[in-house]
Design a protein around this motif. Structure first.
Motif, PDB file in Angstrom:
ATOM      1  N   MET A 189       0.834  -1.179   0.000  1.00 49.77           N
ATOM      2  CA  MET A 189       0.000   0.000   0.000  1.00 49.77           C
ATOM      3  C   MET A 189       0.878   1.240   0.000  1.00 49.77           C
ATOM      4  O   MET A 189       1.836   1.332   0.752  1.00 49.77           O
ATOM      5  CB  MET A 189      -0.902   0.015   1.244  1.00 49.77           C
ATOM      6  CG  MET A 189      -1.640   1.321   1.413  1.00 49.77           C
ATOM      7  SD  MET A 189      -2.628   1.422   2.908  1.00 49.77           S
ATOM      8  CE  MET A 189      -4.207   1.054   2.219  1.00 49.77           C
ATOM      9  N   LEU A 190       0.538   2.201  -0.845  1.00 50.51           N
ATOM     10  CA  LEU A 190       1.246   3.480  -0.902  1.00 50.51           C
ATOM     11  C   LEU A 190       0.342   4.559  -0.323  1.00 50.51           C
ATOM     12  O   LEU A 190      -0.789   4.740  -0.773  1.00 50.51           O
ATOM     13  CB  LEU A 190       1.617   3.831  -2.344  1.00 50.51           C
ATOM     14  CG  LEU A 190       2.222   5.218  -2.566  1.00 50.51           C
ATOM     15  CD1 LEU A 190       3.528   5.379  -1.796  1.00 50.51           C
ATOM     16  CD2 LEU A 190       2.423   5.483  -4.040  1.00 50.51           C
ATOM     17  N   ILE A 191       0.845   5.259   0.688  1.00 48.82           N
ATOM     18  CA  ILE A 191       0.102   6.342   1.324  1.00 48.82           C
ATOM     19  C   ILE A 191       0.814   7.655   1.033  1.00 48.82           C
ATOM     20  O   ILE A 191       2.006   7.788   1.309  1.00 48.82           O
ATOM     21  CB  ILE A 191      -0.015   6.141   2.847  1.00 48.82           C
ATOM     22  CG1 ILE A 191      -0.655   4.788   3.166  1.00 48.82           C
ATOM     23  CG2 ILE A 191      -0.820   7.279   3.470  1.00 48.82           C
ATOM     24  CD1 ILE A 191      -0.618   4.427   4.643  1.00 48.82           C
ATOM     25  N   LEU A 192       0.078   8.607   0.476  1.00 49.33           N
ATOM     26  CA  LEU A 192       0.616   9.936   0.219  1.00 49.33           C
ATOM     27  C   LEU A 192       0.240  10.853   1.379  1.00 49.33           C
ATOM     28  O   LEU A 192      -0.934  10.979   1.719  1.00 49.33           O
ATOM     29  CB  LEU A 192       0.065  10.499  -1.101  1.00 49.33           C
ATOM     30  CG  LEU A 192       0.449  11.946  -1.417  1.00 49.33           C
ATOM     31  CD1 LEU A 192       1.972  12.112  -1.517  1.00 49.33           C
ATOM     32  CD2 LEU A 192      -0.244  12.400  -2.700  1.00 49.33           C
ATOM     33  N   ASP A 237      -2.572   4.712  -2.856  1.00 50.69           N
ATOM     34  CA  ASP A 237      -3.772   3.953  -2.483  1.00 50.69           C
ATOM     35  C   ASP A 237      -4.592   4.697  -1.443  1.00 50.69           C
ATOM     36  O   ASP A 237      -5.783   4.439  -1.277  1.00 50.69           O
ATOM     37  CB  ASP A 237      -3.369   2.590  -1.904  1.00 50.69           C
ATOM     38  CG  ASP A 237      -2.588   1.772  -2.907  1.00 50.69           C
ATOM     39  OD1 ASP A 237      -3.123   1.498  -3.990  1.00 50.69           O
ATOM     40  OD2 ASP A 237      -1.425   1.431  -2.605  1.00 50.69           O
ATOM     41  N   ALA A 238      -3.947   5.598  -0.705  1.00 43.76           N
ATOM     42  CA  ALA A 238      -4.606   6.361   0.350  1.00 43.76           C
ATOM     43  C   ALA A 238      -3.921   7.713   0.476  1.00 43.76           C
ATOM     44  O   ALA A 238      -2.782   7.889   0.029  1.00 43.76           O
ATOM     45  CB  ALA A 238      -4.547   5.607   1.673  1.00 43.76           C
ATOM     46  N   LEU A 239      -4.633   8.654   1.099  1.00 43.36           N
ATOM     47  CA  LEU A 239      -4.143  10.026   1.227  1.00 43.36           C
ATOM     48  C   LEU A 239      -4.362  10.508   2.651  1.00 43.36           C
ATOM     49  O   LEU A 239      -5.428  10.289   3.235  1.00 43.36           O
ATOM     50  CB  LEU A 239      -4.913  10.928   0.245  1.00 43.36           C
ATOM     51  CG  LEU A 239      -4.640  12.421   0.289  1.00 43.36           C
ATOM     52  CD1 LEU A 239      -3.205  12.732  -0.133  1.00 43.36           C
ATOM     53  CD2 LEU A 239      -5.629  13.141  -0.629  1.00 43.36           C
ATOM     54  N   ARG A 271      -9.075   5.764   0.321  1.00 47.84           N
ATOM     55  CA  ARG A 271      -9.424   6.319   1.632  1.00 47.84           C
ATOM     56  C   ARG A 271      -8.542   7.528   1.937  1.00 47.84           C
ATOM     57  O   ARG A 271      -7.430   7.638   1.424  1.00 47.84           O
ATOM     58  CB  ARG A 271      -9.259   5.275   2.717  1.00 47.84           C
ATOM     59  CG  ARG A 271     -10.267   4.155   2.606  1.00 47.84           C
ATOM     60  CD  ARG A 271     -10.121   3.204   3.785  1.00 47.84           C
ATOM     61  NE  ARG A 271     -11.122   2.184   3.746  1.00 47.84           N
ATOM     62  CZ  ARG A 271     -12.268   2.233   4.428  1.00 47.84           C
ATOM     63  NH1 ARG A 271     -12.520   3.263   5.184  1.00 47.84           N
ATOM     64  NH2 ARG A 271     -13.119   1.249   4.353  1.00 47.84           N
ATOM     65  N   ALA A 272      -9.076   8.400   2.811  1.00 46.03           N
ATOM     66  CA  ALA A 272      -8.341   9.604   3.187  1.00 46.03           C
ATOM     67  C   ALA A 272      -8.558   9.927   4.658  1.00 46.03           C
ATOM     68  O   ALA A 272      -9.590   9.593   5.239  1.00 46.03           O
ATOM     69  CB  ALA A 272      -8.781  10.781   2.325  1.00 46.03           C
TER      70      ALA A 272
END
Length: 190
Positions: free
Chosen positions: A1-4, A77-79, A122-123
């Protein structure tokens, strides 16, 4: 999973950065890949409102850090977005970034209705202000920043995994261990 993680605060060691860093540490401890953007350090030309991006699918202005951030957002994938409250809203630099990224966040149907481009992602929203809690929420201060970000993310298709609204930063500038733990727990919802 990549989260920004997007840090919309100009204060590198402030409350927003501290909360986001706690969340970033939690994310990496759970095996997530993390990207980090400090909005204060970006070079982003303000949107001209030409609307060319709506049909061309890219901004008519010369490439700058807005396009780099768009690339990260598309892969994520998420922020997690953190922003201090400025006059019941988000800081201008963060608004300029989102204005420039609109074509990468939402499209338009043939009838001109918004079409989310990040549906299912998702955020989390993190905000802080000097107005003491619970008045920061009741008077719409940090709630205003959350409302602005929620609007942007909703039209982009993001589902909210949670929010943090910290008030009273002038009287209580240091975050408590319990507040940081709450931030860390939210990462599990992504």
């Amino acid at each position: 999973m990549l989260i920004l993680f997007i840090n919309g605060s100009p204060k590198r060691g402030g409350n927003i950065a501290t909360m986001l860093n706690a969340m970033r540490e939690e994310a990496t401890s759970r095996g997530a890949e993390v990207e980090w953007v400090d909005v204060a350090g970006l070079r982003v030309e303000p949107c001209r409102g030409c609307m060319a991006c709506r049909t061309a699918g890219e901004c008519a202005l010369p490439h700058d850090d807005a396009q780099r951030t768009i690339g990260l957002l598309r892969r994520a994938d998420a922020l997690v977005v953190g922003a201090p409250c400025y006059w019941g809203n988000i800081p201008g630099q963060l608004k300029v970034l989102f204005d420039r990224m609109v074509y990468a966040m939402m499209g338009e149907s043939s009838r001109g209705l918004p079409r989310p481009l990040h549906k299912g992602k998702r955020a989390i929203i993190v905000t802080a202000c000097t107005t003491p809690w619970p008045f920061n929420v009741l008077f719409g201060q940090s709630a205003g920043a959350v409302r602005a970000l929620r609007e942007i993310l909703r039209y982009s298709g993001f589902r909210m995994a949670g929010t943090v609204q910290r008030g009273g930063t002038k009287a209580r500038p240091r975050l408590t261990a319990a507040e940081l733990q709450r931030c860390r727990r939210l990462v599990g919802r992504l």
